[in-house]
Design a protein around this motif. Structure first.
Motif, PDB file in Angstrom:
ATOM      1  N   LEU A  22       0.827  -1.199   0.000  1.00 21.08           N
ATOM      2  CA  LEU A  22       0.000   0.000   0.000  1.00 21.08           C
ATOM      3  C   LEU A  22       0.868   1.259   0.000  1.00 21.08           C
ATOM      4  O   LEU A  22       1.828   1.370   0.768  1.00 21.08           O
ATOM      5  N   VAL A  23       0.522   2.210  -0.867  1.00 19.93           N
ATOM      6  CA  VAL A  23       1.176   3.513  -0.896  1.00 19.93           C
ATOM      7  C   VAL A  23       0.126   4.539  -0.491  1.00 19.93           C
ATOM      8  O   VAL A  23      -0.941   4.636  -1.110  1.00 19.93           O
ATOM      9  N   ILE A  24       0.426   5.287   0.563  1.00 26.44           N
ATOM     10  CA  ILE A  24      -0.552   6.190   1.171  1.00 26.44           C
ATOM     11  C   ILE A  24      -0.223   7.637   0.818  1.00 26.44           C
ATOM     12  O   ILE A  24       0.944   8.009   0.656  1.00 26.44           O
ATOM     13  N   SER A  25      -1.237   8.460   0.727  1.00 30.12           N
ATOM     14  CA  SER A  25      -1.023   9.869   0.405  1.00 30.12           C
ATOM     15  C   SER A  25      -0.139  10.534   1.456  1.00 30.12           C
ATOM     16  O   SER A  25      -0.394  10.421   2.655  1.00 30.12           O
ATOM     17  N   PRO A  26       0.898  11.257   1.019  1.00 30.35           N
ATOM     18  CA  PRO A  26       1.777  11.950   1.967  1.00 30.35           C
ATOM     19  C   PRO A  26       1.269  13.326   2.367  1.00 30.35           C
ATOM     20  O   PRO A  26       1.867  13.982   3.209  1.00 30.35           O
ATOM     21  N   ALA A  27       0.167  13.764   1.735  1.00 27.25           N
ATOM     22  CA  ALA A  27      -0.290  15.132   1.983  1.00 27.25           C
ATOM     23  C   ALA A  27      -1.793  15.249   1.881  1.00 27.25           C
ATOM     24  O   ALA A  27      -2.448  14.488   1.161  1.00 27.25           O
ATOM     25  N   ASP A  28      -2.352  16.211   2.617  1.00 26.33           N
ATOM     26  CA  ASP A  28      -3.732  16.637   2.408  1.00 26.33           C
ATOM     27  C   ASP A  28      -3.756  17.495   1.145  1.00 26.33           C
ATOM     28  O   ASP A  28      -2.782  18.184   0.841  1.00 26.33           O
ATOM     29  N   GLY A  29      -4.856  17.483   0.441  1.00 22.61           N
ATOM     30  CA  GLY A  29      -4.957  18.341  -0.736  1.00 22.61           C
ATOM     31  C   GLY A  29      -5.753  17.690  -1.843  1.00 22.61           C
ATOM     32  O   GLY A  29      -6.541  16.764  -1.609  1.00 22.61           O
ATOM     33  N   VAL A  30      -5.532  18.173  -3.064  1.00 22.19           N
ATOM     34  CA  VAL A  30      -6.273  17.697  -4.235  1.00 22.19           C
ATOM     35  C   VAL A  30      -5.287  17.173  -5.278  1.00 22.19           C
ATOM     36  O   VAL A  30      -4.236  17.781  -5.516  1.00 22.19           O
ATOM     37  N   VAL A  31      -5.615  16.047  -5.886  1.00 20.66           N
ATOM     38  CA  VAL A  31      -4.768  15.485  -6.936  1.00 20.66           C
ATOM     39  C   VAL A  31      -4.777  16.421  -8.138  1.00 20.66           C
ATOM     40  O   VAL A  31      -5.837  16.700  -8.713  1.00 20.66           O
ATOM     41  N   SER A  32      -3.593  16.920  -8.513  1.00 25.49           N
ATOM     42  CA  SER A  32      -3.500  17.868  -9.627  1.00 25.49           C
ATOM     43  C   SER A  32      -2.843  17.259 -10.862  1.00 25.49           C
ATOM     44  O   SER A  32      -2.844  17.865 -11.936  1.00 25.49           O
ATOM     45  N   HIS A  33      -2.270  16.063 -10.724  1.00 29.96           N
ATOM     46  CA  HIS A  33      -1.646  15.411 -11.877  1.00 29.96           C
ATOM     47  C   HIS A  33      -1.520  13.923 -11.628  1.00 29.96           C
ATOM     48  O   HIS A  33      -1.170  13.492 -10.532  1.00 29.96           O
ATOM     49  N   VAL A  34      -1.813  13.122 -12.663  1.00 27.79           N
ATOM     50  CA  VAL A  34      -1.591  11.678 -12.641  1.00 27.79           C
ATOM     51  C   VAL A  34      -1.053  11.302 -14.016  1.00 27.79           C
ATOM     52  O   VAL A  34      -1.724  11.526 -15.026  1.00 27.79           O
ATOM     53  N   GLY A  35       0.146  10.751 -14.072  1.00 30.41           N
ATOM     54  CA  GLY A  35       0.690  10.376 -15.374  1.00 30.41           C
ATOM     55  C   GLY A  35       2.173  10.085 -15.325  1.00 30.41           C
ATOM     56  O   GLY A  35       2.825  10.200 -14.278  1.00 30.41           O
ATOM     57  N   LEU A  36       2.724   9.683 -16.475  1.00 30.99           N
ATOM     58  CA  LEU A  36       4.132   9.340 -16.580  1.00 30.99           C
ATOM     59  C   LEU A  36       4.996  10.576 -16.762  1.00 30.99           C
ATOM     60  O   LEU A  36       4.730  11.415 -17.619  1.00 30.99           O
ATOM     61  N   VAL A  37       6.030  10.671 -15.954  1.00 26.60           N
ATOM     62  CA  VAL A  37       6.946  11.818 -15.992  1.00 26.60           C
ATOM     63  C   VAL A  37       8.340  11.324 -15.609  1.00 26.60           C
ATOM     64  O   VAL A  37       8.479  10.417 -14.785  1.00 26.60           O
ATOM     65  N   ARG A  38       9.361  11.925 -16.187  1.00 29.42           N
ATOM     66  CA  ARG A  38      10.729  11.607 -15.772  1.00 29.42           C
ATOM     67  C   ARG A  38      10.981  12.196 -14.389  1.00 29.42           C
ATOM     68  O   ARG A  38      10.707  13.370 -14.161  1.00 29.42           O
ATOM     69  N   PRO A  39      11.513  11.413 -13.471  1.00 25.42           N
ATOM     70  CA  PRO A  39      11.731  11.915 -12.102  1.00 25.42           C
ATOM     71  C   PRO A  39      12.888  12.897 -12.052  1.00 25.42           C
ATOM     72  O   PRO A  39      13.745  12.917 -12.937  1.00 25.42           O
ATOM     73  N   PRO A  40      12.947  13.745 -11.026  1.00 23.74           N
ATOM     74  CA  PRO A  40      14.061  14.683 -10.867  1.00 23.74           C
ATOM     75  C   PRO A  40      15.396  13.940 -10.796  1.00 23.74           C
ATOM     76  O   PRO A  40      15.491  12.874 -10.182  1.00 23.74           O
ATOM     77  N   GLN A  41      16.410  14.504 -11.415  1.00 32.28           N
ATOM     78  CA  GLN A  41      17.715  13.844 -11.475  1.00 32.28           C
ATOM     79  C   GLN A  41      18.303  13.599 -10.098  1.00 32.28           C
ATOM     80  O   GLN A  41      18.964  12.578  -9.859  1.00 32.28           O
ATOM     81  N   GLU A  42      18.064  14.533  -9.167  1.00 36.01           N
ATOM     82  CA  GLU A  42      18.700  14.410  -7.856  1.00 36.01           C
ATOM     83  C   GLU A  42      18.194  13.221  -7.045  1.00 36.01           C
ATOM     84  O   GLU A  42      18.839  12.801  -6.073  1.00 36.01           O
TER      85      GLU A  42
END
Length: 234
Positions: free
Chosen positions: A67-87
């Motif tokens: 299970l992966v749980i939401s780390p924050a309160d709020g509203v989902v603003s994006h769902v999709g494939l993206v390259r992760p930050p290099q760092e």
């Protein structure tokens, strides 16, 4: 049950990060209000709002393998494939990302989406664009974590917003964390990005309201779809 007991149970705890701001606001309110009475009530309202902003309510985190749980309160603003930050150093291939936007009325205490070892903590200075914008993931000040569950590596990125000017992280590399544990806080409006293994099927949709430490984002124990090619640049 006495009135005192009832009020005590109804009170929401305030995170320790908020007490300096509350103290400053309260002192300023008393000083200014001594000379200008109307400003006392305005200052008292502002102090009350600061208390509300730094609230740290108890949460009941679902327990289950994968299970992966939401780390924050709020509203989902994006769902999709993206390259992760290099760092984050979790590769350059597209990963599933769920972004959660927190406005100034949301609780801003961040919680671990999974349990495991904190493999990496990486801070990067940046701008303070509106956190709802997609380019905020690349341009804004941010702090990223990589949590190794033993079965998967989950990336979590705290992103400062238009009003936010301070990202706070409570954990360090090498520590072990439990899903739902508090790991950080962002002051005054911001966003959290969660990066999953490619092929992960999120259980949330755009516009859905999240509750930190409680809402399930995905179940990695379930069969996942084949990874899809990236259709746009992030």
């Amino acid at each position: 049950m006495s009135i005192v007991d009832t009020v005590t149970k109804a009170m929401v705890p305030i995170h320790r990060e908020g007490w300096p701001f509350i103290a400053i606001s309260l002192v300023a309110t008393l000083v200014v209000g001594w000379f200008v009475d109307p400003l006392f009530w305005i200052g008292l309202f502002i102090t009350g709002w600061i208390c509300y902003f730094f609230r740290d309510p108890k949460r009941v985190t679902p327990v289950g393998d994968g299970l992966v749980i939401s780390p924050a309160d709020g509203v989902v603003s994006h769902v999709g494939l993206v390259r992760p930050p290099q760092e984050l150093e979790i590769g350059s291939e597209p990963l599933m990302r769920v972004s959660i936007f927190m406005n100034v009325f949301n609780c801003h205490v961040n919680r671990a989406p999974v349990g495991g070892k904190i493999e990496r903590v990486a801070y990067r200075a940046g701008k303070f664009l509106n956190a709802e914008l997609d380019k905020a993931s690349e341009d804004n000040e941010r702090n990223g974590l990589v949590i190794d569950t033993g079965e998967a590596r989950i990336g979590v990125v705290q992103i400062a917003g238009l009003v936010a000017r301070r990202i706070v992280c409570f954990v360090r590399e090498g520590e072990t964390i439990t899903g739902g544990d508090r790991f950080g806080l962002i002051r005054f409006g911001s966003r959290l990005d969660v990066y999953f293994p490619a092929g992960t099927q999120p259980k949330v949709a755009l516009g859905q309201t999240m509750i930190a430490g409680e809402t399930i984002l995905a179940d990695l124990a379930q069969p996942q779809a084949p990874a899809q090619p990236l259709t746009r640049m992030s």
